[in-house]
Design a protein around this motif. Structure first.
Motif, PDB file in Angstrom:
ATOM      1  N   ASP A   1       2.323   8.165   0.921  1.00 36.92           N
ATOM      2  CA  ASP A   1       1.322   9.158   0.526  1.00 36.92           C
ATOM      3  C   ASP A   1       1.178  10.292   1.534  1.00 36.92           C
ATOM      4  O   ASP A   1       0.476  11.271   1.273  1.00 36.92           O
ATOM      5  CB  ASP A   1      -0.032   8.489   0.256  1.00 36.92           C
TER       6      ASP A   1
ATOM      7  N   ASN B   1       7.485   4.024  -0.070  1.00 39.24           N
ATOM      8  CA  ASN B   1       6.742   3.400   1.025  1.00 39.24           C
ATOM      9  C   ASN B   1       7.595   2.323   1.705  1.00 39.24           C
ATOM     10  O   ASN B   1       7.646   2.229   2.936  1.00 39.24           O
ATOM     11  CB  ASN B   1       5.447   2.788   0.479  1.00 39.24           C
TER      12      ASN B   1
ATOM     13  N   ASP C   1       0.862  -1.192   0.000  1.00 38.87           N
ATOM     14  CA  ASP C   1       0.000   0.000   0.000  1.00 38.87           C
ATOM     15  C   ASP C   1       0.898   1.242   0.000  1.00 38.87           C
ATOM     16  O   ASP C   1       2.118   1.124  -0.116  1.00 38.87           O
ATOM     17  CB  ASP C   1      -0.936  -0.004   1.217  1.00 38.87           C
ATOM     18  N   TYR C   2       0.266   2.401   0.128  1.00 44.40           N
ATOM     19  CA  TYR C   2       1.037   3.648   0.089  1.00 44.40           C
ATOM     20  C   TYR C   2       0.829   4.460   1.377  1.00 44.40           C
ATOM     21  O   TYR C   2       0.890   5.682   1.359  1.00 44.40           O
ATOM     22  CB  TYR C   2       0.620   4.480  -1.130  1.00 44.40           C
ATOM     23  N   THR C   3       0.561   3.747   2.439  1.00 42.23           N
ATOM     24  CA  THR C   3       0.199   4.407   3.690  1.00 42.23           C
ATOM     25  C   THR C   3       1.255   5.426   4.124  1.00 42.23           C
ATOM     26  O   THR C   3       0.916   6.531   4.540  1.00 42.23           O
ATOM     27  CB  THR C   3       0.054   3.346   4.812  1.00 42.23           C
TER      28      THR C   3
END
Lengths: 378, 431
Positions: free
Chosen positions: A63, A79, A58-60
């Motif tokens: 981002d 990431n 994911d790009y938690t």
């Protein structure tokens, strides 16, 4: 499918070779993009590691810094870095290759406090002045690397590194040729795995592995009765699953114009006589890193990119070309558009695919590839 | 040696713009009281005059040179030709016409141009795809400040086969970088001359640089005046100024426009007044660009919510004018330096420190209460650092920053009403 521990390195970041290298006190220097002079890192006795987004979910973290208008490759790699997955790196090299990647130099410094970092500003056009500038940049890089790690990078070491890389390019070219046979000795999926693994280890180690792989490929039955022979070109692909989706429909990818694929070794001093008169390793590095660039970061390079693709279509008997573009990749997006128009006007079937770095929508790809294969009669 | 005269190139966008600007000018001049909208009035006058000059030259069959917004068009006044800023030709219809430049964006997209590329070039690409609509004799473009410059201009050289000369700009803003780029500019001028069959007349270039230098001096004065509370200029000055800088480059119109703006601002500051009808409550600084597709947004900000755009990045120069006594070599060196320090190029092609430091400097200089960042879909080098700018402004200036994700030239991505809503909500948090 090819069985080899080496090609499984494509599935992970810190592969067993990197782990062993680090355990023995070796340094690993990450770098973004094909046009960086990784040979210098090798000559300094370190392991050049091509930056990837492999295993990212994911790009938690990234981002919180980047925007949704950034490509998902840089978002993935950042990431991973922010999550500590790149902690094995002892340095980072970034160039002015594209806007997304260029900013990684800033972000790794400002947000991750990552040091040492090195930057190379390579020209975007081919010219005499550009050649001189690129040579100067590489020379400065040699000096900066020497200073940062307190190592001496001799001319002899650079020449040795160039020779190791030449041998590597020759081996990769041989494997690439096997992919292009009438009955391909290797699938496009396995080829990309090899290319990815090759970008994540010391090249002297890679050369041993590639030599063994060549024998394994020769001993293996070739791929018969493929529905169609495809070429894939466009944005950064380090995920073999993407190629596998294309091949799942019964096609075989026999050629590519991908930066971590064939473009990473194409014309990289394989034909030694071409540069026999050049004794200065820096000049040779300029030739490899700047003059042969097939990346659309080079303005005025369209004709060279087109010729490369047309040569591949001819030599590998390609039935159709798939241009893939990662969302927000402006350079490949526009380059693909121009190449597509020329190829289509000369009767080459072309499929244009937009994608994200992570392979989330395989169903859509499968449907479109199936339809494309139907169209080209595969 | 001059080449034989050739058939004039089609310049329909220029003719359409001229017609639109003439109508608007007549409306503004005839229907609005003389003291109202002096900046817009001056801009229209300069734009009309510049467009007429381009049309006259085109009719004479003189060469048309497509140039880039972040690039010194003054160079091409060394020739008897008309430089045309492509990005302005995309965005002027976007700003001035109800229909905008969207039909041209669609033509480009239909050709395969990705939706996420910059509309600043996409509009002209669409225009070039229409039969007998728009063409130029040569293009002169740098490799900066973004991927889209390189990616989109390649369309003209490779698809439309327009002779294109490229000046390579390095990342480093130091003597080595400036010297390299100055050589690139010199080579470029020679190559353009060879394409259009003319010998350079450097006195023409010097005259053009003179106009731009005066404009730089006026802009410096204007920016000092804009720091006053209340701000003496309308928010609209920002998009107008962004266009004036490049579309009027090298022309007397540039000098005249900025002199007019300076005079108006000076008078208002003397009287401690803002623009008529503007009750300044919030001073907003745009660390990047203003929205081009709807200039009335500026009027809405000024008049409806009392939020004044005191400056954006595009309206502040971090370089000095070139002195009139400069030699030809010094002019090239000066233009190279100006080009590399040009708004957006300095912050986007250089390392992020410029962007951060300039944002802080400008926010402080203009006594900003807040910042609004236009996160333009085309600008990948700036979207990467928006968060860093937000944090820096918060930590070093103590002001909040609103981000607007949009296409600054295409109203369909984020419509003006959505933008208004976001700005209005943001303004409520500040008052």
């Amino acid at each position: 499918m090819l069985k080899s521990e080496f090609i499984e390195f494509a599935k992970e970041l810190k592969n067993p070779h990197v782990a062993s290298w680090k355990a023995h006190g070796g340094k690993v220097v990450g770098f973004y993009c094909t046009d960086m002079p990784e040979q210098v890192i090798h000559a300094a006795g370190m392991l050049p590691f091509r930056m990837r987004g492999t295993t990212n979910q994911d790009y938690t973290l990234s981002d919180a810094i980047l925007s949704r208008f950034n490509c998902t490759f840089v978002r993935s790699a950042l990431n991973l870095a922010m999550g500590g997955r790149y902690d094995f790196l002892d340095g980072l090299v970034v160039g002015n290759t594209c806007d997304h990647i260029r900013r990684m130099y800033d972000i790794f410094g400002k947000k991750l406090a990552f040091e040492p970092r090195f930057f190379l500003s390579l020209p975007h056009v081919f010219s005499e002045e550009g050649h001189a500038w690129a040579r100067d940049e590489i020379e400065r890089f040699v000096q900066q690397l020497s200073k940062a790690y307190k190592v001496t990078i001799t001319t002899a070491a650079l020449k040795d590194a160039l020779e190791v890389y030449r041998a590597n390019a020759r081996l990769m070219k041989k494997i690439c040729d096997m992919r292009q046979q009438d009955e391909p000795g290797i699938s496009g999926t396995d080829f990309i795995k090899i290319a990815v693994a090759n970008s994540s280890v010391r090249k002297d180690y890679a050369n041993e592995q590639l030599g063994e792989l060549l024998h394994a490929i020769e001993a293996k039955p070739p791929i018969k009765n493929a529905r169609a022979r495809l070429m894939v070109a466009g944005s950064f692909v380090d995920n073999p699953d993407f190629i596998e989706v294309l091949e799942h429909a019964g096609a075989v990818v026999v050629a590519d114009s991908l930066c971590i694929g064939a473009r990473s070794f194409w014309d990289a001093g394989i034909e030694k006589d071409v540069r026999a008169s050049q004794t200065d390793p820096l000049d040779e590095l300029v030739t490899i890193c700047y003059e042969r660039s097939l990346c659309p970061r080079m303005m005025g390079g369209h004709a060279g990119r087109l010729k490369y693709i047309q040569d591949q279509i001819r030599d590998a008997h390609v039935d159709g070309v798939i241009f893939e573009r990662m969302e927000f990749c402006d350079l490949h997006g526009c380059s693909n558009m121009m190449l597509q128009h020329v190829l289509e006007s000369s009767g080459v079937p072309v499929l244009s695919l937009d994608r994200e770095y992570s392979l989330g929508d395989t169903g859509r790809f499968k449907t479109r590839v199936e339809a494309f294969l139907e169209k080209i009669g595969g | 040696m001059m080449k034989a005269p050739r058939a004039p190139k089609p310049i329909k966008p220029i003719e359409i713009l001229h017609e639109g600007v003439t109508n608007t000018w007549e409306l503004v001049d005839g229907a609005i009281p003389k003291h109202e909208m002096p900046l817009f009035r001056s801009f229209l006058k300069a734009l009309k005059s510049s467009l007429e000059d381009i049309m006259t030259k085109a009719r004479k069959g003189l060469p048309l040179i497509g140039t880039h917004f972040a690039f010194p068009s003054e160079l091409f006044f060394a020739y008897d030709c008309a430089p045309l800023c492509f990005e302005a030709i995309s965005y002027l219809p976007s700003a001035l016409f109800t229909e905008g430049a969207e039909p041209f964006y669609d033509l480009a997209n239909n050709f395969g141009h990705p939706y996420h590329t910059c509309s600043a070039q996409k509009g002209v690409i669409g225009m070039a795809l229409k039969d007998n609509f728009f063409d130029v004799d040569a293009i002169a473009v740098p490799t900066a400040p973004c991927d889209n410059t390189m990616a989109s201009y390649s369309f003209f050289s490779e698809v439309k086969k327009v002779p294109t000369v490229v000046a390579d700009m390095p990342t480093y803003h130091d003597k080595r970088g400036y010297d390299y780029f100055a050589t690139e500019l010199k080579n470029m001028v020679k190559k353009v001359g060879a394409i259009i069959g003319q010998e350079p007349n450097f006195e023409g270039m010097r005259k053009a640089v003179g106009h731009s230098s005066k404009a730089i001096e006026y802009l410096a004065e204007i920016n000092d005046l804009r720091a006053a509370v209340p701000c003496p200029t309308e928010s609209m000055l920002n998009p107008l100024g962004s266009c004036a800088q490049n579309f009027f480059a090298g022309r007397a119109e540039k000098e005249n426009f900025y002199r007019d703006v300076r005079d108006v601002a000076k008078e208002r500051v003397k009287k401690h007044e803002g623009p008529p009808g503007v009750d300044e409550k919030i001073r907003a600084f745009f660390p990047y660009m203003s929205v081009f597709f709807d200039v009335s947004l500026c009027e809405w900000m000024d008049r409806e919510i009392g939020m004044v755009n005191v400056s954006d990045l595009f309206n502040y120069f971090f370089f000095d004018p070139i002195p009139p006594t400069a030699s030809v070599d010094e002019i090239f060196n000066g233009l190279a330096r100006q080009s590399m320090e040009y708004p957006m190029t300095r912050q986007s092609e250089g390392f992020v420190d410029y962007f951060l430091e300039d944002s802080v400097f400008l926010a402080k200089k203009f006594k900003a209460d807040c910042a609004i960042f236009s996160v333009h879909i085309g600008c990948k080098q700036s979207v990467s650092v928006v968060q860093m700018i937000r944090e820096t402004l918060r930590d070093e200036v103590g002001i909040p920053m609103l981000t607007l994700e949009l296409d600054i030239g295409d109203k369909r991505m984020t419509p003006a009403e959505t933008i208004k809503k976001k700005i209005e909500e943001f303004s409520k948090t500040l008052l």
